[in-house]
Each structure stands twice: as C-alpha cells, then as structure tokens.
Design a protein around this motif. Sequence first.
Motif, PDB file in Angstrom:
ATOM      1  N   ASN A   1       0.767  -1.041   0.097  1.00  0.00           N
ATOM      2  CA  ASN A   1       0.143  -0.261   0.462  1.00  0.00           C
ATOM      3  C   ASN A   1       1.388   1.087  -0.156  1.00  0.00           C
ATOM      4  N   THR A   2       2.014   0.751   0.595  1.00  0.00           N
ATOM      5  CA  THR A   2       2.759   2.150   0.510  1.00  0.00           C
ATOM      6  C   THR A   2       4.274   2.533  -0.164  1.00  0.00           C
ATOM      7  N   HIS A   3       4.363   0.842  -1.101  1.00  0.00           N
ATOM      8  CA  HIS A   3       5.848   1.271  -2.238  1.00  0.00           C
ATOM      9  C   HIS A   3       5.295   0.832  -2.925  1.00  0.00           C
ATOM     10  N   TRP A   4       3.978   0.833  -3.877  1.00  0.00           N
ATOM     11  CA  TRP A   4       3.980   1.809  -4.840  1.00  0.00           C
ATOM     12  C   TRP A   4       2.928   3.182  -5.111  1.00  0.00           C
TER      13      TRP A   4
ATOM     14  N   TYR B   1       4.793   3.709 -10.129  1.00  0.00           N
ATOM     15  CA  TYR B   1       6.596   3.943 -10.008  1.00  0.00           C
ATOM     16  C   TYR B   1       6.155   3.678  -8.320  1.00  0.00           C
ATOM     17  N   LEU B   2       7.805   2.698  -8.052  1.00  0.00           N
ATOM     18  CA  LEU B   2       7.988   3.424  -6.975  1.00  0.00           C
ATOM     19  C   LEU B   2       8.351   4.687  -5.889  1.00  0.00           C
TER      20      LEU B   2
ATOM     21  N   ARG C   1      12.177   3.643  -2.723  1.00  0.00           N
ATOM     22  CA  ARG C   1      13.208   3.758  -2.983  1.00  0.00           C
ATOM     23  C   ARG C   1      14.019   3.459  -1.394  1.00  0.00           C
ATOM     24  N   GLN C   2      13.686   3.821  -0.182  1.00  0.00           N
ATOM     25  CA  GLN C   2      14.077   4.095   0.710  1.00  0.00           C
ATOM     26  C   GLN C   2      14.851   2.642   1.321  1.00  0.00           C
TER      27      GLN C   2
END
Length: 117
Positions: free
Chosen positions: A15-18, A27-28, A33-34
């Motif tokens: 839910n927070t990754h993409w 997108y990421l 990304r972190q």
Amino acid sequence: MKQRFEIPFRPDSVNTHWRTSKYGGQYLSKAGRQFRDNVQCYIKSKKYITFTGKIKVNIELYFKDNRKQDIDNYFKAILDSFNGFLYTDDSFIYELKSTKKLGCDRDYFIIEVEELN
C-alpha cells in the motif's frame, strides 16, 4: 546451500511501496525506494551468494506494534529488494513460506533462501 539474514528494517507494505501516476502508470514510492536502498546497502555489507536456479524462500516478519497486519502485503517489497543479490530474479522462487509475529521488541524481518534440487 542455505542463506539466512536478519534485516533490521520494517518492510513497507504494498500500500505504501507503489504509487500510481495521474496518467495511470505505477512507480516506486519514496518509501519504497528508501526501503529497497536500505536493504540493498545492508546486504552488500554481508557475505552472500547469488542463486541462479530455482529457490525457496522463508520470510519471518516481526512487528513492534500489535496492529493487524496482512502478511501478503509485504512480500513484493521484500522479494524485489533482493533481486540481483540473493537471487538473480524473484521469478526463480518456486516455494514461499512466511510467518509473522506482533508485539516484538522491534521491527525487522528474517529472510532465508535455499536452492531447490
């Protein structure tokens, strides 16, 4: 051969990754990304072997809080982070097993990767 690593980061959920762009593409996210960068930097500091064939993966998730967590929401972020490191690509995963524990002393996860014969 088997490899096992304790990773000292809380994985972000799908839910927070993409994120979805206003044009419909994905997108990421910044959090994604972190997380990926943290995991890859950490694993680079360890001795590891990159498997090139069929593998099985076991993921143990440990959460500090007691909130409800959907276990499957964490797989994509974790598995993608190890592409090119513990395995050439996550498409080589033929078995996946996972457990979760809530109310732990900290957030982290353990990943175990083993070759399949």
